[in-house]
Design a protein around this motif. Structure first.
Motif, PDB file in Angstrom:
ATOM      1  N   ARG A  78     -14.155   8.477  -8.818  1.00 53.72           N
ATOM      2  CA  ARG A  78     -13.765   9.904  -9.392  1.00 53.72           C
ATOM      3  C   ARG A  78     -15.062  10.589  -9.659  1.00 53.72           C
TER       4      ARG A  78
ATOM      5  N   ALA B  38      -6.430  19.635  -9.097  1.00 55.99           N
ATOM      6  CA  ALA B  38      -7.895  18.792  -8.979  1.00 55.99           C
ATOM      7  C   ALA B  38      -8.495  18.699 -10.083  1.00 55.99           C
TER       8      ALA B  38
ATOM      9  N   LEU C 193      -7.501  11.975 -15.641  1.00 52.18           N
ATOM     10  CA  LEU C 193      -7.096  10.791 -14.888  1.00 52.18           C
ATOM     11  C   LEU C 193      -8.367   9.904 -14.604  1.00 52.18           C
TER      12      LEU C 193
ATOM     13  N   TYR D 144      -8.034  19.243 -13.213  1.00 52.25           N
ATOM     14  CA  TYR D 144      -7.148  18.350 -14.273  1.00 52.25           C
ATOM     15  C   TYR D 144      -7.133  16.774 -13.949  1.00 52.25           C
ATOM     16  N   ALA D 145      -7.056  16.673 -12.617  1.00 56.58           N
ATOM     17  CA  ALA D 145      -7.028  15.035 -12.181  1.00 56.58           C
ATOM     18  C   ALA D 145      -8.598  14.629 -12.532  1.00 56.58           C
TER      19      ALA D 145
ATOM     20  N   ARG E 186     -12.516  22.332 -14.523  1.00 58.10           N
ATOM     21  CA  ARG E 186     -12.527  21.080 -15.323  1.00 58.10           C
ATOM     22  C   ARG E 186     -13.267  21.050 -16.562  1.00 58.10           C
TER      23      ARG E 186
END
Length: 308
Positions: free
Chosen positions: A134, A122, A129, A124-125, A188
């Motif tokens: 988001r 999560a 991404l 990394y997303a 993150r």
């Protein structure tokens, strides 16, 4: 009319050295006080565990008991018969320490592995991404860290009960196995600091985002992932209320619940303090070994996060 210019007085090197020395001694004194406050309860637990029951309430100012014994550790591990345990001051209560130890290890391992894996994916997303909502979703994760865990106990208990998972390992693991708001936030920040050139090079070679995550990003994130694993492992190892709520059967009891049950069984009218402290000392040992083995990873990760 004359004007005078006042020259500022600059402390001499000796004065500055004395100030630095005094500040250093003050810092060491505060550190020593904090170390004493931290280690004093551990010393009290160990001293009680190796003290004969007959000498437990006798006054004494020595750091160690006059007649230390390891019999309390032996009876907690089930190495003594009930008669021998009673002769060493046991209350007659029994604790299957090895079974509870295995339950705690399994519970902690399942939660840590699943939570670290899902949190890393999560994080990394959120870091790399781009998808609608988001930032809003990440903000909700951050806000969830402010919600006390006790608020979710009743809904989680009702859900686990409806699923038929009471007194099962699945019921204990379920509320903790997916994501960690702190883990997502922490990882993150690290993923955002990784140069994009590495990922773009892998992308030019035809690697998918999932393969880039497994083969490029994760090997670079061993330190923060180890930090999250250690912190969550300690939290789960010490978790009491939820396992006590959903798994009261002896076969499923973790160490914290087993210690509470052992304390409440007092056939002779008073808690078996020596046995309880021996079991507590054995319970603390895995956590200490974990910190000794991987404590440097935590320090390095905190230093890296602070420098960013």
């Amino acid at each position: 009319m004359s004007t005078s210019i006042t020259t500022p007085v600059v402390p001499s090197a000796a004065v500055r050295a004395r100030r630095v020395s005094a500040s250093r001694w003050l810092a060491w004194g505060i550190l020593g006080l904090m170390l004493f406050i931290t280690l004093a309860p551990l010393w009290l637990v160990l001293k009680t565990a190796i003290t004969p029951t007959g000498d437990l309430f006798t006054p004494g100012g020595s750091l160690l008991p006059d007649h230390p014994t390891i019999a309390h550790f032996a009876r907690v591990l089930g190495l003594l018969s009930p008669e021998e345990a009673m002769s060493h001051g046991g209350s007659g209560a029994q604790i299957n320490f090895l079974r509870s130890l295995g339950n705690s290890l399994l519970f902690t391992t399942l939660v840590v592995v699943s939570q670290v894996l899902t949190s890393a994916m999560a994080a990394y997303a959120f870091a790399r991404l781009r998808f609608p909502g988001r930032d809003l979703l990440f903000g909700l994760f951050v806000v969830s860290m402010m919600v006390p865990g006790v608020v979710t106990f009743i809904p989680n208990f009702i859900l686990v009960k409806d699923l038929g998972w009471l007194n099962t390992l699945a019921g204990m693991v379920a509320p903790f196995c997916l994501f960690s708001a702190f883990g997502i936030f922490f990882l993150r920040q690290f993923f955002m600091s990784i140069p994009r050139d590495l990922e773009e090079a892998a992308m030019l070679e035809g690697a998918s985002p999932l393969r880039i995550f497994w083969t490029v990003v994760l090997p670079l994130a061993t330190t923060p992932i180890a930090t999250i694993a250690i912190l969550q492992g300690i939290n789960m190892w010490n978790e009491f209320f939820w396992p006590f709520l959903v798994a009261k059967e002896e076969e499923q009891q973790v160490l914290t619940v087993a210690l509470q049950s052992f304390k409440s069984q007092t056939p002779q009218g008073s808690p078996d303090w020596t046995g309880l402290m021996a079991a507590t000392a054995l319970t603390i040992l895995p956590t200490l070994l974990l910190l000794v083995a991987f404590g440097r990873k935590v320090v390095e990760s905190v230093q890296f996060s602070g420098s960013k």
